[in-house]
Each structure stands twice: as structure tokens, then as C-alpha cells.
Write a protein that holds these residues in place. Structure first.
Motif, PDB file in Angstrom:
ATOM      1  N   ASP A  39      38.396  52.741  39.873  1.00 14.81           N
ATOM      2  CA  ASP A  39      37.926  52.556  38.509  1.00 14.81           C
ATOM      3  C   ASP A  39      36.671  51.693  38.469  1.00 14.81           C
ATOM      4  OD1 ASP A  39      37.903  51.065  35.758  1.00 14.81           O
ATOM      5  OD2 ASP A  39      39.229  52.801  35.459  1.00 14.81           O
ATOM      6  N   SER A  40      36.647  50.643  39.278  1.00 14.34           N
ATOM      7  CA  SER A  40      35.481  49.751  39.358  1.00 14.34           C
ATOM      8  C   SER A  40      35.338  49.275  40.798  1.00 14.34           C
ATOM      9  CB  SER A  40      35.645  48.546  38.425  1.00 14.34           C
ATOM     10  OG  SER A  40      34.577  47.629  38.611  1.00 14.34           O
ATOM     11  N   ALA A  41      34.278  49.761  41.464  1.00 18.37           N
ATOM     12  CA  ALA A  41      34.091  49.432  42.881  1.00 18.37           C
ATOM     13  C   ALA A  41      33.983  47.936  43.122  1.00 18.37           C
ATOM     14  CB  ALA A  41      32.843  50.131  43.417  1.00 18.37           C
ATOM     15  N   LEU A  42      33.497  47.181  42.125  1.00 19.47           N
ATOM     16  CA  LEU A  42      33.339  45.737  42.295  1.00 19.47           C
ATOM     17  C   LEU A  42      34.658  44.989  42.417  1.00 19.47           C
ATOM     18  CD1 LEU A  42      30.337  44.785  39.983  1.00 19.47           C
ATOM     19  CD2 LEU A  42      30.487  44.544  42.463  1.00 19.47           C
ATOM     20  N   MET A  43      35.781  45.656  42.101  1.00 17.30           N
ATOM     21  CA  MET A  43      37.078  45.018  42.321  1.00 17.30           C
ATOM     22  C   MET A  43      37.252  44.668  43.796  1.00 17.30           C
ATOM     23  SD  MET A  43      39.162  44.420  39.739  1.00 17.30           S
ATOM     24  CE  MET A  43      40.805  44.456  40.455  1.00 17.30           C
ATOM     25  N   GLY A  44      36.492  45.360  44.657  1.00 17.37           N
ATOM     26  CA  GLY A  44      36.589  45.099  46.092  1.00 17.37           C
ATOM     27  C   GLY A  44      36.128  43.707  46.495  1.00 17.37           C
ATOM     28  N   ILE A  45      35.389  43.025  45.626  1.00 22.27           N
ATOM     29  CA  ILE A  45      34.958  41.666  45.957  1.00 22.27           C
ATOM     30  C   ILE A  45      36.098  40.668  45.768  1.00 22.27           C
ATOM     31  CG2 ILE A  45      34.123  40.883  43.690  1.00 22.27           C
ATOM     32  CD1 ILE A  45      31.638  39.816  45.154  1.00 22.27           C
ATOM     33  N   ASP A  46      37.091  41.024  44.943  1.00 26.58           N
ATOM     34  CA  ASP A  46      38.234  40.143  44.699  1.00 26.58           C
ATOM     35  C   ASP A  46      39.505  40.606  45.387  1.00 26.58           C
ATOM     36  OD1 ASP A  46      37.165  38.068  43.138  1.00 26.58           O
ATOM     37  OD2 ASP A  46      37.132  39.345  41.368  1.00 26.58           O
ATOM     38  N   LEU A  47      39.517  41.842  45.855  1.00 30.31           N
ATOM     39  CA  LEU A  47      40.668  42.349  46.580  1.00 30.31           C
ATOM     40  C   LEU A  47      40.361  42.336  48.075  1.00 30.31           C
ATOM     41  CD1 LEU A  47      41.660  45.398  44.321  1.00 30.31           C
ATOM     42  CD2 LEU A  47      42.769  43.146  44.452  1.00 30.31           C
ATOM     43  N   PRO A  48      41.368  42.146  48.940  1.00 33.06           N
ATOM     44  CA  PRO A  48      42.786  42.029  48.618  1.00 33.06           C
ATOM     45  C   PRO A  48      43.130  40.714  47.916  1.00 33.06           C
ATOM     46  CG  PRO A  48      42.426  41.642  50.945  1.00 33.06           C
ATOM     47  CD  PRO A  48      41.105  42.083  50.387  1.00 33.06           C
TER      48      PRO A  48
END
Length: 229
Positions: free
Chosen positions: A163-172
Motif C-alpha cells: 500500500d505504501s512502500a515507505l512503510m519499509g523504513i519502519d518495518l520490521p
């Protein structure tokens, strides 16, 4: 009597000259005029510097060497109030600024070990463990006990990054434990709802339901990690 009247005349003249420029203290001047008339004192002007760098005179009544009134304090003050928050219970989860925290009855190392146990038992993969205090020690620096672990599940995290590729900066996901200067150990983790808002994840029903389920699960896991024996 003539000399006394002369003093009053000169004082009144002086008062009206700068009263035009300083109306905020006109009442103060009138009060001092009454005091001079009653007590026969001498008016002396002392500068008082306000907090906003504006200087106005304050009047002090003196008679001879004896000061009849103490210096008038006209300093403007900004009063700030603070609220003392009660200390949270060990089993109470505190939320704020996108971070949730609970107090742990264990030391930092044991707390992290317990986090690793509960997340593994829940089916998550542990990707890394970082001991910040040890790294600081290796660099000849001091840091109170401070560790973080990264864990997650591709099946759980991927839909957010789709949904939002930038979530990868906070995940895992991360769980962080540190000891404060009072010796209290805090276990903290990022709130998923904060991250989804931060990165503009869709607010449709399906995504909100997924976020809520994972948020509840994470809080349950972290509370289980700090639960007493």
C-alpha cells in the motif's frame, strides 16, 4: 509649607510630562503624589526593566536616609504551569508520540530475552538484536543498558508495504528496552497506527482491520514479556 508646595508642583509637572508617553503607570504616579502630600517624602525614580526589554520608571518613597516603601516590583512574568503525571503501573501501557511503553520488572537483558521468546512463540521471525550499551562500551563511551530487537512476518508486513512502500523504513517491527537513571526498565515499541498514518497507508476497512488486529496482538505480546513470574 512653601517648600513642600514647591516639591509637589515640580513633581506634578514632571509626572504629566512623561505621563503622556507612559500612560500605563499614570495611576502609580497619582498614588505617589498622595504619599508625598501625606508623608512629606521625596520622590526618586528608579528604572525597572521588563521581561520584554521595555523600560519604565517605578517610584520609591524615601524620607532622608530611611526608605519608607520598598522598590515597587512591576516586572511582568509569564507563569508556566507543569502537570506531573503519575507513574504508570508495571502492567499499564503508556502511549504517546507513536510509541507505546510498559515498565518491566526485569533488567534490560532479561526483558529482551523474554520478548524474543514471546515473538518467536507467536510465529514471528527475529531479524536482529542490537545492544547499544555494549556498542557504546566498545567505543569507550558509557550508556545505560539499552537494547533493541527487530522482528516481523513477511505475510503480515508485506500488505502494508504494498500500500505504501515507505512503510519499509519502519518495518520490521522493533521492541526496545532501556534502563533510565532511576533504574527503571521500560519496554517500548512503535505503534502501527502511527506508522500507517505517517506513511499514508489507505484507510479502507480492510487495512484498518489489519492494523487494529496487529496493534492488539503486539500490545498483548509486550505485556506478556514483562509479566511477573
Amino acid at each position: 509649607k512653601t517648600r513642600k508646595s514647591s516639591r509637589i508642583f515640580h513633581f506634578v509637572t514632571f509626572s504629566f510630562k512623561f505621563m503622556k508617553h507612559m500612560p500605563s503607570i499614570s495611576m502609580l504616579l497619582l498614588q505617589q503624589l498622595v504619599l508625598i502630600t501625606v508623608f512629606g517624602g521625596t520622590a526618586i525614580v528608579h528604572p525597572v526593566v521588563f521581561a520584554d526589554d521595555v523600560t519604565e520608571p517605578a517610584i520609591v518613597m524615601v524620607s532622608g536616609m530611611e526608605e519608607r516603601n520598598s522598590t515597587i516590583n512591576t516586572t511582568k512574568m509569564d507563569v508556566k504551569t507543569t502537570t506531573t503525571m503519575p507513574e504508570p503501573r508495571e502492567d499499564e501501557c503508556v502511549h504517546g508520540s507513536g510509541v507505546a511503553s510498559v515498565i518491566s520488572p526485569y533488567n534490560v537483558s532479561t526483558t529482551i530475552e523474554r520478548v524474543l521468546d514471546v515473538v518467536r512463540n507467536a510465529g514471528f521471525t527475529v531479524f536482529a538484536r542490537v545492544n547499544h550499551a555494549q556498542l557504546a562500551h566498545d567505543a569507550n563511551l558509557f550508556l545505560l543498558p539499552n537494547e533493541v530487537v527487530m522482528f516481523g512476518s513477511p505475510a503480515g508486513g508485506t500488505p502494508f508495504m504494498q500500500d505504501s512502500a515507505l512503510m519499509g523504513i519502519d518495518l520490521p517491527m522493533k521492541a526496545h528496552a532501556h534502563e533510565d537513571t532511576d533504574g527503571v526498565v521500560h519496554l517500548s515499541w512503535n505503534e502501527l497506527s502511527y506508522m500507517t498514518t505517517r506513511h499514508g497507508v489507505s484507510a479502507d476497512d480492510a487495512m484498518e482491520s489489519r492494523t487494529t488486529r496487529m496493534t492488539v496482538m503486539l500490545e498483548q505480546l509486550m505485556n506478556e514479556a514483562v509479566k511477573g513470574e
